[in-house]
Design a protein around this motif. Structure first.
Motif, PDB file in Angstrom:
ATOM      1  N   GLU A  77     -17.879  16.597  15.791  1.00  0.00           N
ATOM      2  CA  GLU A  77     -18.693  17.328  16.763  1.00  0.00           C
ATOM      3  C   GLU A  77     -18.968  16.516  18.016  1.00  0.00           C
ATOM      4  O   GLU A  77     -19.545  17.021  18.966  1.00  0.00           O
ATOM      5  CB  GLU A  77     -20.022  17.727  16.119  1.00  0.00           C
ATOM      6  N   MET A  78     -18.569  15.243  18.040  1.00  0.00           N
ATOM      7  CA  MET A  78     -18.788  14.396  19.210  1.00  0.00           C
ATOM      8  C   MET A  78     -17.918  14.870  20.363  1.00  0.00           C
ATOM      9  O   MET A  78     -16.717  15.096  20.211  1.00  0.00           O
ATOM     10  CB  MET A  78     -18.451  12.946  18.869  1.00  0.00           C
ATOM     11  N   GLU A  79     -18.517  15.028  21.553  1.00  0.00           N
ATOM     12  CA  GLU A  79     -17.783  15.454  22.737  1.00  0.00           C
ATOM     13  C   GLU A  79     -16.921  14.306  23.255  1.00  0.00           C
ATOM     14  O   GLU A  79     -17.316  13.158  23.227  1.00  0.00           O
ATOM     15  CB  GLU A  79     -18.764  15.873  23.843  1.00  0.00           C
ATOM     16  N   GLY A  80     -15.735  14.638  23.753  1.00  0.00           N
ATOM     17  CA  GLY A  80     -14.894  13.647  24.403  1.00  0.00           C
ATOM     18  C   GLY A  80     -13.599  13.343  23.677  1.00  0.00           C
ATOM     19  O   GLY A  80     -12.704  12.725  24.244  1.00  0.00           O
ATOM     20  N   TRP A  81     -13.449  13.789  22.384  1.00  0.00           N
ATOM     21  CA  TRP A  81     -12.218  13.478  21.654  1.00  0.00           C
ATOM     22  C   TRP A  81     -11.000  14.134  22.290  1.00  0.00           C
ATOM     23  O   TRP A  81      -9.874  13.650  22.127  1.00  0.00           O
ATOM     24  CB  TRP A  81     -12.348  13.952  20.204  1.00  0.00           C
ATOM     25  N   GLU A  82     -11.197  15.244  23.012  1.00  0.00           N
ATOM     26  CA  GLU A  82     -10.053  15.959  23.555  1.00  0.00           C
ATOM     27  C   GLU A  82      -9.310  15.158  24.611  1.00  0.00           C
ATOM     28  O   GLU A  82      -8.163  15.444  24.921  1.00  0.00           O
ATOM     29  CB  GLU A  82     -10.490  17.312  24.148  1.00  0.00           C
ATOM     30  N   VAL A  83      -9.962  14.120  25.199  1.00  0.00           N
ATOM     31  CA  VAL A  83      -9.289  13.315  26.222  1.00  0.00           C
ATOM     32  C   VAL A  83      -8.830  11.974  25.677  1.00  0.00           C
ATOM     33  O   VAL A  83      -8.315  11.153  26.414  1.00  0.00           O
ATOM     34  CB  VAL A  83     -10.233  13.072  27.430  1.00  0.00           C
ATOM     35  N   VAL A  84      -9.012  11.735  24.376  1.00  0.00           N
ATOM     36  CA  VAL A  84      -8.620  10.474  23.769  1.00  0.00           C
ATOM     37  C   VAL A  84      -7.153  10.551  23.372  1.00  0.00           C
ATOM     38  O   VAL A  84      -6.692  11.549  22.825  1.00  0.00           O
ATOM     39  CB  VAL A  84      -9.491  10.167  22.530  1.00  0.00           C
ATOM     40  N   ARG A  86      -3.884  10.342  21.333  1.00  0.00           N
ATOM     41  CA  ARG A  86      -3.678  10.554  19.906  1.00  0.00           C
ATOM     42  C   ARG A  86      -2.893   9.394  19.304  1.00  0.00           C
ATOM     43  O   ARG A  86      -2.485   8.471  19.977  1.00  0.00           O
ATOM     44  CB  ARG A  86      -2.948  11.881  19.676  1.00  0.00           C
ATOM     45  N   ARG A  87      -2.694   9.445  17.980  1.00  0.00           N
ATOM     46  CA  ARG A  87      -1.950   8.459  17.220  1.00  0.00           C
ATOM     47  C   ARG A  87      -2.635   7.101  17.256  1.00  0.00           C
ATOM     48  O   ARG A  87      -2.000   6.064  17.371  1.00  0.00           O
ATOM     49  CB  ARG A  87      -0.504   8.328  17.738  1.00  0.00           C
ATOM     50  N   ARG A  88      -3.963   7.071  17.160  1.00  0.00           N
ATOM     51  CA  ARG A  88      -4.703   5.816  17.126  1.00  0.00           C
ATOM     52  C   ARG A  88      -5.033   5.417  15.701  1.00  0.00           C
ATOM     53  O   ARG A  88      -5.122   6.251  14.807  1.00  0.00           O
ATOM     54  CB  ARG A  88      -5.991   5.936  17.947  1.00  0.00           C
ATOM     55  N   THR A  89      -5.240   4.113  15.517  1.00  0.00           N
ATOM     56  CA  THR A  89      -5.594   3.603  14.208  1.00  0.00           C
ATOM     57  C   THR A  89      -7.072   3.864  13.934  1.00  0.00           C
ATOM     58  O   THR A  89      -7.854   4.108  14.864  1.00  0.00           O
ATOM     59  CB  THR A  89      -5.325   2.096  14.143  1.00  0.00           C
ATOM     60  N   PRO A  90      -7.503   3.797  12.662  1.00  0.00           N
ATOM     61  CA  PRO A  90      -8.928   3.984  12.353  1.00  0.00           C
ATOM     62  C   PRO A  90      -9.837   3.025  13.112  1.00  0.00           C
ATOM     63  O   PRO A  90     -10.926   3.412  13.545  1.00  0.00           O
ATOM     64  CB  PRO A  90      -8.980   3.751  10.840  1.00  0.00           C
ATOM     65  N   ALA A  91      -9.399   1.773  13.301  1.00  0.00           N
ATOM     66  CA  ALA A  91     -10.222   0.809  14.041  1.00  0.00           C
ATOM     67  C   ALA A  91     -10.384   1.228  15.496  1.00  0.00           C
ATOM     68  O   ALA A  91     -11.473   1.137  16.072  1.00  0.00           O
ATOM     69  CB  ALA A  91      -9.595  -0.583  13.965  1.00  0.00           C
ATOM     70  N   GLU A  92      -9.302   1.731  16.106  1.00  0.00           N
ATOM     71  CA  GLU A  92      -9.369   2.182  17.492  1.00  0.00           C
ATOM     72  C   GLU A  92     -10.221   3.440  17.601  1.00  0.00           C
ATOM     73  O   GLU A  92     -10.955   3.622  18.579  1.00  0.00           O
ATOM     74  CB  GLU A  92      -7.960   2.445  18.028  1.00  0.00           C
ATOM     75  N   ILE A  93     -10.134   4.319  16.595  1.00  0.00           N
ATOM     76  CA  ILE A  93     -10.947   5.540  16.599  1.00  0.00           C
ATOM     77  C   ILE A  93     -12.420   5.182  16.469  1.00  0.00           C
ATOM     78  O   ILE A  93     -13.281   5.768  17.131  1.00  0.00           O
ATOM     79  CB  ILE A  93     -10.512   6.471  15.459  1.00  0.00           C
ATOM     80  N   ARG A  94     -12.743   4.182  15.617  1.00  0.00           N
ATOM     81  CA  ARG A  94     -14.127   3.744  15.484  1.00  0.00           C
ATOM     82  C   ARG A  94     -14.656   3.210  16.816  1.00  0.00           C
ATOM     83  O   ARG A  94     -15.773   3.540  17.242  1.00  0.00           O
ATOM     84  CB  ARG A  94     -14.238   2.662  14.411  1.00  0.00           C
ATOM     85  N   GLU A  95     -13.857   2.398  17.492  1.00  0.00           N
ATOM     86  CA  GLU A  95     -14.260   1.839  18.797  1.00  0.00           C
ATOM     87  C   GLU A  95     -14.456   2.946  19.822  1.00  0.00           C
ATOM     88  O   GLU A  95     -15.422   2.934  20.600  1.00  0.00           O
ATOM     89  CB  GLU A  95     -13.196   0.852  19.276  1.00  0.00           C
ATOM     90  N   GLU A  96     -13.555   3.949  19.810  1.00  0.00           N
ATOM     91  CA  GLU A  96     -13.658   5.057  20.760  1.00  0.00           C
ATOM     92  C   GLU A  96     -14.897   5.902  20.473  1.00  0.00           C
ATOM     93  O   GLU A  96     -15.581   6.364  21.386  1.00  0.00           O
ATOM     94  CB  GLU A  96     -12.402   5.921  20.685  1.00  0.00           C
ATOM     95  N   PHE A  97     -15.187   6.114  19.180  1.00  0.00           N
ATOM     96  CA  PHE A  97     -16.374   6.882  18.797  1.00  0.00           C
ATOM     97  C   PHE A  97     -17.640   6.188  19.301  1.00  0.00           C
ATOM     98  O   PHE A  97     -18.542   6.843  19.853  1.00  0.00           O
ATOM     99  CB  PHE A  97     -16.421   7.025  17.277  1.00  0.00           C
ATOM    100  N   GLU A  98     -17.733   4.881  19.121  1.00  0.00           N
ATOM    101  CA  GLU A  98     -18.914   4.149  19.569  1.00  0.00           C
ATOM    102  C   GLU A  98     -19.046   4.199  21.083  1.00  0.00           C
ATOM    103  O   GLU A  98     -20.156   4.309  21.615  1.00  0.00           O
ATOM    104  CB  GLU A  98     -18.834   2.699  19.082  1.00  0.00           C
ATOM    105  N   LEU A 100     -17.924   6.668  23.094  1.00  0.00           N
ATOM    106  CA  LEU A 100     -18.363   8.021  23.432  1.00  0.00           C
ATOM    107  C   LEU A 100     -19.836   8.225  23.106  1.00  0.00           C
ATOM    108  O   LEU A 100     -20.562   8.895  23.842  1.00  0.00           O
ATOM    109  CB  LEU A 100     -17.519   9.047  22.679  1.00  0.00           C
ATOM    110  N   GLN A 101     -20.281   7.627  22.008  1.00  0.00           N
ATOM    111  CA  GLN A 101     -21.688   7.758  21.635  1.00  0.00           C
ATOM    112  C   GLN A 101     -22.595   7.059  22.651  1.00  0.00           C
ATOM    113  O   GLN A 101     -23.650   7.580  23.020  1.00  0.00           O
ATOM    114  CB  GLN A 101     -21.909   7.174  20.245  1.00  0.00           C
ATOM    115  N   ARG A 102     -22.164   5.864  23.126  1.00  0.00           N
ATOM    116  CA  ARG A 102     -22.948   5.161  24.150  1.00  0.00           C
ATOM    117  C   ARG A 102     -23.005   5.977  25.431  1.00  0.00           C
ATOM    118  O   ARG A 102     -24.062   6.073  26.068  1.00  0.00           O
ATOM    119  CB  ARG A 102     -22.337   3.784  24.434  1.00  0.00           C
ATOM    120  N   GLU A 106     -26.320   7.457  27.280  1.00  0.00           N
ATOM    121  CA  GLU A 106     -26.615   7.164  28.689  1.00  0.00           C
ATOM    122  C   GLU A 106     -26.824   8.446  29.477  1.00  0.00           C
ATOM    123  O   GLU A 106     -27.721   8.529  30.324  1.00  0.00           O
ATOM    124  CB  GLU A 106     -25.479   6.338  29.296  1.00  0.00           C
ATOM    125  N   ARG A 107     -26.001   9.479  29.216  1.00  0.00           N
ATOM    126  CA  ARG A 107     -26.172  10.757  29.905  1.00  0.00           C
ATOM    127  C   ARG A 107     -27.498  11.399  29.530  1.00  0.00           C
ATOM    128  O   ARG A 107     -28.192  11.961  30.378  1.00  0.00           O
ATOM    129  CB  ARG A 107     -25.012  11.701  29.572  1.00  0.00           C
TER     130      ARG A 107
END
Length: 546
Positions: A77-84, A86-98, A100-102, A106-107
């Protein structure tokens, strides 16, 4: 049924792709609505069938499955995945999630506090053009023009939501001019009374003026008309000075608003104005009758439809105080910054240059007074000087900085995608070798449409970019393998994910260029990376006569 679903969910945590497909088919057959005649059982089966379909959509996609495995449903449900990418590793997805959450936090903080600030620094540069006579040149330091800061103003405000309808606003300001100055602080409480209006109570105090009590009301009278009223009581050593301002506005059409304003008290006046704002222009005409100032104003702003959001503006204001002509421009210099400059020529005000920088919700304003007289030299330097400085800064500082930032981002993307690109390259080469080993009879099925040559990557056709390196790969064979029944159809998605393709220039703009033969006639087309492609087409035909 619920036990079956729970068991399938537990088994799906480490299931392979084939196991997922088999479980999906089995559950679809079990819960298909058409297999149940009882209305209640059919309704339950339809709900479970939809749940199975949604679960399969998540688990069958490597990226969404990795997100779900790490963060569960809230991660999806986190906004922003549509511009990430694809084909990333779980570690990269975790970093991207954090990340997007930051950004989301901030917004939220920005929206909740809504900080606004203004810093204004007035500069007196009249000594550059209005010098003393020769008999004063013996004075120490008089050989150099004296440029002084003669006034400053700083203001800041923040909002703090208390409830869904109540908001507290704290603001303050400091001002100084020619060595004298003061400050004030204000506190306001705003309440949204209904969908049509709100009210605000204001309390303020300062060292130059006494306490201030104010009341502001806003109300939508009709869907196209609203009114704002502001009452204030200013306490000072001279007594109580009341003030009242009322504004009535009406939408004349979807782009035009008319205003009627009446102000009583300090500087009483009546004002009427019409503002028209469209995608390409902004036009204002206003007329004010008041004490001590009465004037007529007309201004126009043209908005260019470019990436830098360039705007050119001009205005004419005439009244009892004199006449002022102002012209200028503004341009976006970065993601959050807009730089603008304007030249003001007036009688008896003289010539001034106004420089303004908007950075997010902060405004930095620098009015530079050049001369009290209408000197052509002052007008010339006020007009040409900012242009020369801007283009020099843009070429020597801003453009290299943005280019370096872009290169840094590209290098980061290349490093994170290096392993994936290498794997995709090997897969593409294997696919090409496999396609070339196919029997010739397979290719004869698509003799109607033959891919003569196809390239994918970064093309440099512009002479101004001739220093940039072309980065393309040959995708003739992979593209020919995608031809079916003398047709080739590619959807709106990056071509890097196609069989036999890989990304030759990560993070850069890419195109697909195809030279193909259909019914013995050559055709050619070039499309953007994410643009859909359908061939053959008559418009792609090469005009041999030309």
């Amino acid at each position: 049924e619920n036990k079956t679903l729970e068991q399938e969910e537990e088994d799906g945590e480490n299931a392979s792709s084939e196991e997922l497909k088999a479980a999906y088919r089995r559950l679809c057959m079990l819960y298909h609505p058409d297999k149940h005649r009882d209305p209640e059982l059919k309704s339950q089966a339809e709900r479970l069938f939809n749940l199975v379909h949604q679960a399969y959509e998540v688990l069958s996609d490597p990226q969404t499955r990795a997100i779900y495995d790490i963060y569960g449903k809230r991660g999806l449900e986190m906004e922003g995945w549509e511009v990430v990418e694809r084909r990333r590793t779980p570690a990269e997805i975790r970093e991207e999630f954090e990340r997007l959450q930051r950004e989301r936090e901030e917004r939220r903080l920005q929206q909740r506090t809504n900080p606004k600030g203004t810093i204004s620094v007035g500069v007196d540069a009249t000594d550059l053009f209005d010098r003393y006579d020769e008999e004063y040149e013996d004075v120490s330091g008089s050989s150099f023009p004296q440029i002084e800061i003669n006034k400053m103003h700083i203001s800041q405000s923040i909002e703090a939501p208390l409830t869904a309808t109540d908001t507290a606003i704290l603001s303050g300001s400091l001002s100084t001019q020619n060595g004298n100055g003061g400050g004030s602080i204000n506190f306001a409480l705003r309440r949204v009374t209904s969908a049509k209006g709100w009210g605000e109570l204001e309390f303020g105090a300062g060292d130059l003026q006494g306490p201030l009590f104010g009341l502001k009301l806003f109300r939508n009278l009709t869907p196209r008309c609203f009114v704002t009223t502001n009452c204030a009581l200013q306490f000072s050593s001279r007594g109580i000075r009341p003030g009242l301002t009322t504004v009535l506005a009406r939408n004349l059409d979807k782009n035009t608003v008319g205003y009627l304003q009446w102000r009583w008290g300090i500087q009483s006046a009546m004002n009427t104005s019409i503002v028209r704002d469209t995608k390409t222009s902004h036009f204002t005409v206003a007329l004010q009758l008041g004490i001590p100032h009465s004037f007529a104003l007309i201004s126009y702003q043209h908005k260019f439809q470019d990436d830098d959001q360039t705007r050119v503006k001009g205005s004419l204001k005439a009244g009892f105080f004199g006449t002022v002509v102002e012209y200028g421009a503004e341009r976006k210099i970065s993601r959050h910054s807009v730089l603008g400059a304007a030249v003001s020529i007036g009688v008896p005000q003289g010539v001034s240059l106004k420089v303004k920088l908007n950075r997010a919700s902060q405004t930095y304003f620098f009015p530079i007074h050049l001369t009290d007289q209408l000197l052509p030299s002052a007008v010339f330097y006020a007009t040409v000087g900012p242009l020369v400085v801007y283009f020099a800064m843009h070429r020597l500082i801003i453009k290299p900085y943005l280019r370096a930032q872009k290169e840094k981002e590209l290098e980061k993307q290349r490093e994170s995608a290096a392993t994936d690109v290498l794997q995709k390259k090997q897969e593409a080469e294997s696919a090409v070798r496999g396609a070339r080993r196919r029997p010739s009879s397979t290719r004869s099925l698509s003799l109607g449409l033959i891919i003569v040559n196809a390239w994918y990557g970064k093309f440099v056709n512009d002479k101004s970019r001739k220093s940039e390196k072309v980065k393309v790969i040959d995708v003739t064979v992979p593209l020919q393998c995608l031809v079916k029944d003398s047709k080739l159809i590619l959807t709106e998605a990056s071509k890097a994910g196609l069989p036999g393709f890989y990304d030759p220039c990560v993070g850069e703009e890419k195109n697909l260029k195809v030279l193909y033969q259909f019914r013995g006639v050559l055709h050619q087309v070039m499309v953007l990376d994410s643009e859909a492609l359908r061939i053959p087409k008559q418009s792609h035909r090469i005009d041999t006569d030309g």
